[in-house]
Design a protein around this motif. Sequence first.
Motif, PDB file in Angstrom:
ATOM      1  N   VAL A  29     -34.455 -31.629   9.655  1.00 52.60           N
ATOM      2  CA  VAL A  29     -34.190 -30.285   9.137  1.00 52.60           C
ATOM      3  C   VAL A  29     -32.754 -29.908   9.461  1.00 52.60           C
ATOM      4  N   GLY A  30     -32.332 -28.793   8.917  1.00 53.89           N
ATOM      5  CA  GLY A  30     -30.987 -28.310   9.186  1.00 53.89           C
ATOM      6  C   GLY A  30     -29.948 -29.292   8.680  1.00 53.89           C
ATOM      7  N   SER A  31     -28.947 -29.560   9.497  1.00 57.52           N
ATOM      8  CA  SER A  31     -27.857 -30.445   9.075  1.00 57.52           C
ATOM      9  C   SER A  31     -28.151 -31.924   9.316  1.00 57.52           C
ATOM     10  N   LEU A 126     -30.317 -24.539  15.421  1.00 58.78           N
ATOM     11  CA  LEU A 126     -31.236 -25.112  14.443  1.00 58.78           C
ATOM     12  C   LEU A 126     -32.074 -24.016  13.810  1.00 58.78           C
ATOM     13  N   SER A 129     -30.014 -22.094  11.345  1.00 59.31           N
ATOM     14  CA  SER A 129     -29.777 -22.828  10.092  1.00 59.31           C
ATOM     15  C   SER A 129     -31.024 -22.805   9.217  1.00 59.31           C
ATOM     16  N   LEU A 130     -32.206 -22.863   9.809  1.00 60.45           N
ATOM     17  CA  LEU A 130     -33.452 -22.784   9.045  1.00 60.45           C
ATOM     18  C   LEU A 130     -33.625 -21.399   8.437  1.00 60.45           C
ATOM     19  N   ARG A 132     -31.185 -19.395   7.569  1.00 63.25           N
ATOM     20  CA  ARG A 132     -30.230 -19.292   6.468  1.00 63.25           C
ATOM     21  C   ARG A 132     -30.759 -19.995   5.228  1.00 63.25           C
ATOM     22  N   GLU A 133     -31.421 -21.146   5.422  1.00 66.07           N
ATOM     23  CA  GLU A 133     -31.972 -21.895   4.293  1.00 66.07           C
ATOM     24  C   GLU A 133     -33.074 -21.111   3.588  1.00 66.07           C
TER      25      GLU A 133
END
Length: 135
Positions: A29-31, A126, A129-130, A132-133
Amino acid sequence: MIDLMLAKDMNAVADLWAHDGTAEFPFAVGSSPRVLCGREEVRAYLAHYPELMDMKEMAALTVWPTDRTDTVVVEWMATGSTVANSQPYSLDYIVVLTVRDGLIALFRDYWSPLSAAAAAGSLPGLIASLERENT
């Protein structure tokens, strides 16, 4: 491979891959990448691992044969400490490993990105970032 990982010889670990071998991370997940195509992508991915995680031991290694002679399922636990904060970690892995001509053709790694991020001290990043997604 285990001995090379413990010795932090990431170039030698990458050399275990076939030129066109792949590494897949279905739970990434994430980057984090979900697929690495070819030995050189694997090499680039592994290059900075020793700067993040100081793996000390791979314990509880179990190899499960499959009905295919070129494929096994491997379970292990990696223990060590994170480089950034010296906190101890223990991470579980399950890998489906397929070899061709003595080299890794497929390395499908079912690891927990949440556990890895918590061990590395990067869980807040993390989660952000999740979020934001999903917005």
